[in-house]
Design an enzyme around this catalytic site. Structure first.
Site, PDB file in Angstrom:
ATOM      1  N   HIS A  82       0.676  -4.789 -19.301  1.00 33.51           N
ATOM      2  CA  HIS A  82       1.524  -5.918 -19.694  1.00 33.51           C
ATOM      3  C   HIS A  82       1.367  -6.179 -21.180  1.00 33.51           C
ATOM      4  O   HIS A  82       0.259  -6.174 -21.705  1.00 33.51           O
ATOM      5  CB  HIS A  82       1.122  -7.179 -18.916  1.00 33.51           C
ATOM      6  N   ASP A 161       5.639 -20.194 -11.553  1.00 35.27           N
ATOM      7  CA  ASP A 161       5.684 -19.883 -12.984  1.00 35.27           C
ATOM      8  C   ASP A 161       7.104 -20.047 -13.522  1.00 35.27           C
ATOM      9  O   ASP A 161       7.294 -20.508 -14.645  1.00 35.27           O
ATOM     10  CB  ASP A 161       5.178 -18.456 -13.242  1.00 35.27           C
ATOM     11  N   ARG A 168       7.936 -25.834 -19.704  1.00 36.82           N
ATOM     12  CA  ARG A 168       7.140 -25.679 -20.936  1.00 36.82           C
ATOM     13  C   ARG A 168       8.030 -25.313 -22.113  1.00 36.82           C
ATOM     14  O   ARG A 168       7.833 -25.780 -23.237  1.00 36.82           O
ATOM     15  CB  ARG A 168       6.079 -24.592 -20.736  1.00 36.82           C
ATOM     16  N   SER A 183      -0.056 -18.046 -16.682  1.00 36.48           N
ATOM     17  CA  SER A 183       1.320 -17.614 -16.446  1.00 36.48           C
ATOM     18  C   SER A 183       1.396 -16.083 -16.368  1.00 36.48           C
ATOM     19  O   SER A 183       1.934 -15.508 -15.416  1.00 36.48           O
ATOM     20  CB  SER A 183       2.210 -18.152 -17.580  1.00 36.48           C
ATOM     21  N   LYS A 187       1.609 -13.460 -12.676  1.00 34.98           N
ATOM     22  CA  LYS A 187       2.629 -12.441 -12.397  1.00 34.98           C
ATOM     23  C   LYS A 187       1.991 -11.075 -12.162  1.00 34.98           C
ATOM     24  O   LYS A 187       2.438 -10.301 -11.319  1.00 34.98           O
ATOM     25  CB  LYS A 187       3.629 -12.386 -13.551  1.00 34.98           C
TER      26      LYS A 187
HETATM   27  N1  URA Z   1       4.623 -14.843 -21.438  1.00 37.25           N
HETATM   28  C1  URA Z   1       4.521 -15.339 -20.188  1.00 37.25           C
HETATM   29  O1  URA Z   1       4.810 -14.677 -19.203  1.00 37.25           O
HETATM   30  N2  URA Z   1       4.072 -16.610 -20.050  1.00 37.25           N
HETATM   31  C2  URA Z   1       3.719 -17.389 -21.096  1.00 37.25           C
HETATM   32  O2  URA Z   1       3.318 -18.507 -20.894  1.00 37.25           O
HETATM   33  C3  URA Z   1       3.853 -16.845 -22.387  1.00 37.25           C
HETATM   34  C4  URA Z   1       4.311 -15.563 -22.534  1.00 37.25           C
END
Ligand code: URA
Length: 435
Positions: A82, A161, A168, A183, A187
């Site tokens: 990621h 999320d 946010r 966050s 995932k």
């Molecule tokens: N990428 C994400 O998936 N979440 C965040 O909070 C910031 C960047």
């Protein structure tokens, strides 16, 4: 227990219990916690922070707030990668191919671009015919057969999320380390991989502007992974300049292909080798990082990574032979060189602004769901540290719309910082934090 008490507790700096965090996250998804309460809570977290234990509990509560991918039908140790988002980041096609060619399965869910950073799925979709939506069974079968598949994220993964990130985004609470760490990791945990390699971008074109905050984020994410029973390695990489030379979907796929054929830019090649080494190591195909690096280098040099990408593209509906000329299949109609009107050293690049220019050319979207143009973008010819003479070509802009081209040309003059002396060179890899 109720949402107001939990908001008050966080506002006053108290550590939340696991039950309180679970209650709040479940409430977000089932509607018992209102958006405005989530906004107040996010702001309280922004100011008060979270302990490592709270952050891990938050990530795990979010990960299990919806569907969780079950990859147990895939043989072997599954690894994932990621990136926290950068400009010109086309590492996924390269590292997935290198890793799969080493025999380590990669079942990858990726996203689309939003704002000034591009999205992997948009890049793959510049390959004619490439399908980014496979059924669950097709996805698993493909990874078992060829060790690699990249598809777009499904709708019902980590609903908490989705809700919280949208809140946010409009309440100035994105740049909170525990909220970003939970966050991203929620995932990754829900995507089902056993090993996760994180590419944490640091610098002007990234969320994390300095090494200290990037290190804190990396440590937090590695700790969440440990808590969730996953092995995690975090690589901190420089994003004070775009990665490689190309920015824009088809141009980036072309550069990824060039990299797999051994002709890629040095920074991109090095970062891909480091990421792939950690994936190969976490996937159990080498007993140490040094040996994993040797495996990745050999695969790259022998062209096996390129063949793996061809195989993956063919399995997902594209034609392998198209990869040799992706940027020429449907080229941008307008291609304009930007030339230097002064001499001197390039001391810096406003990387986020380059990302915005490319987005406004049509390569990215400001709002979810907008259509994009795969052909447009920019190829840099000079970067930070280069000595430039008057009239040297600084970059080539690829556009399809004359007005957008004019806007890009105008904005381009703001991209550089000039000086009489060269800046200190910075390496592409700034640090590693591994479990
Ligand atoms: N990428 C994400 O998936 N979440 C965040 O909070 C910031 C960047």
């Amino acid at each position: 227990m109720n949402a107001e008490d939990i908001i008050r507790a966080k506002r006053d700096g108290r550590e939340l219990t696991r039950d309180e965090i679970n209650y709040f996250i479940q409430g977000l998804v089932n509607g018992r916690v209102a958006d405005y309460q989530a906004a107040a809570w996010a702001m309280a977290v922004y100011f008060q922070g979270m302990t490592p234990r709270e952050t891990s509990d938050l990530a795990i509560a979010m990960a299990y707030s919806g569907e969780v991918m079950d990859l147990s039908a895939i043989e072997g140790i599954k690894v994932d990668k990621h990136s926290t988002g950068g400009v010109g980041d086309k590492t996924t096609p390269v590292v997935v191919s290198l890793c799969a060619a080493a025999g380590v399965p990669v079942a990858k869910l990726s996203g689309r671009g939003l704002g000034f950073t591009g999205g992997t799925i948009d890049k793959f979709e510049s390959i004619p015919g490439f399908r980014t939506e496979l059924s669950r069974q097709e996805f698993i079968d493909q990874v078992n057969r060829i060790k690699a598949a990249v598809i777009s994220q499904t709708g019902n993964l980590v609903p908490a999320d989705k809700i919280l990130y949208a809140i946010r985004d409009v309440t100035a609470t994105v740049d909170s380390i525990p909220l970003i760490a939970s966050s991203v990791m929620s995932k990754k945990i829900a995507s089902g991989a056993d090993g996760i390699v994180l590419d944490i971008k640091v610098g002007q074109g990234a969320f994390m502007k300095d090494l200290d905050s990037a290190t804190e984020l990396a440590e937090s994410m590695v700790a969440i992974g440990r808590q969730a029973g996953r092995r995690v390695a975090a690589i901190l990489s420089d994003m004070n300049r775009p990665l490689g030379w190309a920015i824009g979907n088809a141009l980036e796929i072309q550069e990824a292909v060039d990299t797999l054929r051994g002709r890629g830019p040095d920074d991109l090649t090095e970062l891909c080798l480091v990421l792939a080494s950690y994936m190969v190591y976490l996937g159990g195909a080498a007993p140490s990082i040094e040996e994993a690096r040797a495996v990745a280098e050999e695969i790259l040099a022998g062209g096996k990574g390129y063949h793996k990408l061809c195989e993956m593209v063919a399995h997902q509906g594209g034609k392998a032979e198209d990869l040799e000329r992706i940027a020429e299949i449907k080229p941008a109609r307008l291609q304009v060189e930007i030339r230097a009107d002064r001499a001197g050293y390039i001391r810096g690049l406003r990387t986020d602004e380059i990302g915005r220019i490319v987005m406004r050319l049509g390569a990215g979207r400001e709002r979810t769901g907008e259509a994009i143009d795969h052909a447009v973008g920019v190829k840099l010819r000079c970067k930070t540290g280069d000595l430039v003479e008057v009239n040297d070509t600084l970059a080539v802009i690829y556009a399809n719309d004359p007005q957008r081209l004019e806007e890009a040309k105008k904005a381009w003059s703001e991209v550089y910082t000039w000086g009489e002396d060269p800046p200190q060179p910075t390496p592409i890899i700034l640090g590693t934090i591994a479990d």
